[in-house]
Design a protein around this motif. Structure first.
Motif, PDB file in Angstrom:
ATOM      1  N   UNK A  94       0.836  -1.213   0.000  1.00  0.00           N
ATOM      2  CA  UNK A  94       0.000   0.000   0.000  1.00  0.00           C
ATOM      3  C   UNK A  94       0.864   1.254   0.000  1.00  0.00           C
ATOM      4  N   UNK A  95       1.957   1.220   0.790  1.00  0.00           N
ATOM      5  CA  UNK A  95       2.854   2.374   0.837  1.00  0.00           C
ATOM      6  C   UNK A  95       3.510   2.587  -0.522  1.00  0.00           C
ATOM      7  N   UNK A  96       3.855   1.496  -1.204  1.00  0.00           N
ATOM      8  CA  UNK A  96       4.458   1.615  -2.521  1.00  0.00           C
ATOM      9  C   UNK A  96       3.453   2.201  -3.524  1.00  0.00           C
ATOM     10  N   UNK A  97       2.208   1.770  -3.433  1.00  0.00           N
ATOM     11  CA  UNK A  97       1.175   2.283  -4.342  1.00  0.00           C
ATOM     12  C   UNK A  97       0.954   3.777  -4.136  1.00  0.00           C
ATOM     13  N   UNK A  98       0.961   4.200  -2.857  1.00  0.00           N
ATOM     14  CA  UNK A  98       0.784   5.625  -2.589  1.00  0.00           C
ATOM     15  C   UNK A  98       1.968   6.427  -3.121  1.00  0.00           C
ATOM     16  N   UNK A  99       3.140   5.865  -2.985  1.00  0.00           N
ATOM     17  CA  UNK A  99       4.328   6.588  -3.429  1.00  0.00           C
ATOM     18  C   UNK A  99       4.367   6.707  -4.957  1.00  0.00           C
ATOM     19  N   UNK A 100       3.882   5.680  -5.628  1.00  0.00           N
ATOM     20  CA  UNK A 100       3.886   5.703  -7.089  1.00  0.00           C
ATOM     21  C   UNK A 100       2.793   6.608  -7.543  1.00  0.00           C
TER      22      UNK A 100
END
Length: 100
Positions: A94-100
């Motif tokens: 989820x953190x990766x998706x938000x960052x992307x």
């Protein structure tokens, strides 16, 4: 089994003679065999105790090695976790998706 009837005829000399006859009937080889058997049993007990001590020592060494390996793995895990945090790889999906 022979029985000795104690009565007025029994004298101390007869009792002494009876004891000697019983003791004379015990053959020396039987006594020697019994002594050898007892010594063999003692030796077997000593060997069993030695084997048990060796097995205990082997178990202790294995346990100490396993504990050392576990400590090493824990240290490696902590280092890897710190490196992942520093590199930013310790994020959830989820953190990766938000960052992307």
């Amino acid at each position: 089994m022979k029985r000795l009837a104690v009565g007025p005829i029994t004298t101390p000399e007869y009792i002494e003679w009876w004891g000697r006859t019983i003791n004379d009937n015990i053959s020396e080889p039987k006594l020697e065999n019994k002594i050898e058997q007892m010594e063999e049993e003692k030796m077997n007990l000593r060997l069993d105790m030695d084997v048990q001590k060796l097995e205990t020592e082997k178990f202790r060494k294995g346990k100490n090695k396993a504990e050392g390996d576990l400590d090493s793995l824990k240290t490696d895990y902590e280092r890897l976790r710190c490196l992942m945090k520093a590199a930013g790889l310790g994020k959830t999906s989820e953190q990766w998706c938000q960052e992307i």
